[in-house]
Design an enzyme around this catalytic site. Sequence first.
Site, PDB file in Angstrom:
ATOM      1  N   SER A  75       0.865  -1.354   0.002  1.00 29.58           N
ATOM      2  CA  SER A  75      -0.002  -0.103   0.161  1.00 29.58           C
ATOM      3  C   SER A  75       0.703   1.316   0.142  1.00 29.58           C
ATOM      4  O   SER A  75       0.294   2.530  -0.134  1.00 29.58           O
ATOM      5  CB  SER A  75      -0.944  -0.007   1.180  1.00 29.58           C
ATOM      6  OG  SER A  75      -1.948  -0.806   0.873  1.00 29.58           O
ATOM      7  N   LYS A 109       0.634   3.542  -2.980  1.00 26.58           N
ATOM      8  CA  LYS A 109      -0.628   4.236  -3.246  1.00 26.58           C
ATOM      9  C   LYS A 109      -0.151   5.633  -3.191  1.00 26.58           C
ATOM     10  O   LYS A 109      -0.739   6.540  -3.660  1.00 26.58           O
ATOM     11  CB  LYS A 109      -1.677   3.959  -2.158  1.00 26.58           C
ATOM     12  CG  LYS A 109      -2.290   2.695  -2.282  1.00 26.58           C
ATOM     13  CD  LYS A 109      -3.021   2.413  -1.004  1.00 26.58           C
ATOM     14  CE  LYS A 109      -3.906   1.146  -1.145  1.00 26.58           C
ATOM     15  NZ  LYS A 109      -4.409   0.746   0.188  1.00 26.58           N
ATOM     16  N   TYR A 137      -2.809  -1.926 -10.431  1.00 24.10           N
ATOM     17  CA  TYR A 137      -2.887  -2.056  -8.763  1.00 24.10           C
ATOM     18  C   TYR A 137      -2.096  -3.064  -8.221  1.00 24.10           C
ATOM     19  O   TYR A 137      -1.292  -2.768  -7.319  1.00 24.10           O
ATOM     20  CB  TYR A 137      -4.050  -1.657  -8.300  1.00 24.10           C
ATOM     21  CG  TYR A 137      -4.283  -1.808  -7.007  1.00 24.10           C
ATOM     22  CD1 TYR A 137      -3.922  -0.681  -6.419  1.00 24.10           C
ATOM     23  CD2 TYR A 137      -4.474  -2.784  -6.109  1.00 24.10           C
ATOM     24  CE1 TYR A 137      -3.879  -0.772  -4.852  1.00 24.10           C
ATOM     25  CE2 TYR A 137      -4.638  -3.030  -5.064  1.00 24.10           C
ATOM     26  CZ  TYR A 137      -4.318  -1.927  -4.205  1.00 24.10           C
ATOM     27  OH  TYR A 137      -4.268  -2.009  -2.792  1.00 24.10           O
ATOM     28  N   TYR A 167      -4.621   4.377   7.910  1.00 23.25           N
ATOM     29  CA  TYR A 167      -6.280   3.569   7.767  1.00 23.25           C
ATOM     30  C   TYR A 167      -6.911   4.184   9.181  1.00 23.25           C
ATOM     31  O   TYR A 167      -6.754   5.351   9.589  1.00 23.25           O
ATOM     32  CB  TYR A 167      -5.913   2.092   7.854  1.00 23.25           C
ATOM     33  CG  TYR A 167      -5.295   1.873   6.639  1.00 23.25           C
ATOM     34  CD1 TYR A 167      -5.966   2.080   5.186  1.00 23.25           C
ATOM     35  CD2 TYR A 167      -4.072   1.141   6.552  1.00 23.25           C
ATOM     36  CE1 TYR A 167      -4.990   2.070   4.167  1.00 23.25           C
ATOM     37  CE2 TYR A 167      -3.405   0.898   5.408  1.00 23.25           C
ATOM     38  CZ  TYR A 167      -3.947   1.211   4.027  1.00 23.25           C
ATOM     39  OH  TYR A 167      -3.147   0.919   3.164  1.00 23.25           O
ATOM     40  N   VAL A 199       1.222  -3.594   3.987  1.00 22.74           N
ATOM     41  CA  VAL A 199       0.940  -5.016   4.710  1.00 22.74           C
ATOM     42  C   VAL A 199       2.134  -5.764   4.796  1.00 22.74           C
ATOM     43  O   VAL A 199       2.078  -6.558   5.651  1.00 22.74           O
ATOM     44  CB  VAL A 199      -0.250  -5.585   4.058  1.00 22.74           C
ATOM     45  CG1 VAL A 199      -1.632  -5.289   4.633  1.00 22.74           C
ATOM     46  CG2 VAL A 199      -0.016  -5.951   2.752  1.00 22.74           C
TER      47      VAL A 199
HETATM   48  O1  DON Z   1      -4.612  -4.325  -1.859  1.00 25.52           O
HETATM   49  C1  DON Z   1      -4.192  -5.110  -1.274  1.00 25.52           C
HETATM   50  O2  DON Z   1      -4.655  -5.990  -0.484  1.00 25.52           O
HETATM   51  C2  DON Z   1      -2.654  -4.982  -1.197  1.00 25.52           C
HETATM   52  N1  DON Z   1      -2.173  -5.162  -2.351  1.00 25.52           N
HETATM   53  C3  DON Z   1      -2.040  -3.783  -0.431  1.00 25.52           C
HETATM   54  C4  DON Z   1      -2.626  -3.648   0.985  1.00 25.52           C
HETATM   55  C5  DON Z   1      -1.943  -2.947   1.794  1.00 25.52           C
HETATM   56  O3  DON Z   1      -0.698  -2.719   1.877  1.00 25.52           O
HETATM   57  C6  DON Z   1      -2.648  -2.399   2.894  1.00 25.52           C
HETATM   58  N2  DON Z   1      -1.959  -1.928   4.045  1.00 25.52           N
HETATM   59  N3  DON Z   1      -1.799  -1.678   5.150  1.00 25.52           N
END
Ligand code: DON
Length: 323
Positions: free
Chosen positions: A77, A80, A198, A250, A268
């Site tokens: 993420s 982003k 994405y 978040y 994540v």
């Molecule tokens: O959209 C997703 O599930 C992942 N590729 C990215 C999520 C992410 O890193 C959320 N973060 N804390």
Amino acid sequence: MTDLTAVSTGRLPDRDRVRRIVDDAHARFAGVDEGRVADYIPALASADPGLFGLSMVAVDGASHDVGDTDHPFSIQSISKAFVYALVCQDLGHDEVLRRIGVDGTGLPFDSVMALELNRGAPMNPMVNAGALATTSLVAGGWEAVVDGLSAFAGRRLEVDEGVYASEAATNRRNQAIARLLQSYGTIYADPLETTDVYTRQCSLLVTTHDLGVMAATLADGGVNPITHERVVDAAVCLDVLAALATAGLYEQSGQWLATIGLPGKSGVSGGIITIAPGKGGLATFSPPLDVAGNSVRGRLATHHLSQALGLNIFASAPHPDHG
Ligand code: DON
């Protein structure tokens, strides 16, 4: 037009002091063993929970790395923030606020409900709905994404094909969010192709040091302090940092701002970037996460470093005449 006459004031402590403080932060939190490694993307579940890296990159290009700062991991993420920067550069402040928004949802990053509650408004670029809408707005698609993020890092970034394949095989929820955006007319390219771009952007491999350089570019008015390339305009950094302040961590974004006092973004896989405008970028990497999906050691180390290095943007002292 955003007024850039008022810039963040203050400096980092001298280089030796920064080194000592960053080394100390690593030693202090390396032993923390709370949190759980993310496993909803199968390829992330095998990450070594003991990995821990800290990287501080100042706007003058001085950097200090401690721990596992050369270990590559997927950016997730954190991408982003940088894709949003590319779109702000192309479309400008007003158009991006109109199409994406910059308000928190109070709901998990992959919430479908947030989209329904807000009649298809993506709300902000850091939750998945807003990130997918943002990615759909990148003129030039995947090539522009990888070129742009590489310019932030100052080196050519590559996709981790294993992580990409693993997430592409399991990202039904993101596909559903993209389709829902399409039903509301708030995604601007093919929903499944957008989800694919994405997923690829989230799978780009970075090190903690790379993230420090990328964060420092946002702290340096859009100029990479190592390569000296202008990646985005200074006004774009304001838009990105505001979005991070409202939604970078978040549902914990308010708590983060209240304790750390800086815009940040987590992923994540265990990375967190934090930006001290006009001073530098801080990156942390440690895979075990708390319940909101933020790295436990990363949050503790960033809190400590914000205080020890005097980075909190809300801190002020009375004018000397006022005692
Ligand atoms: O959209 C997703 O599930 C992942 N590729 C990215 C999520 C992410 O890193 C959320 N973060 N804390």
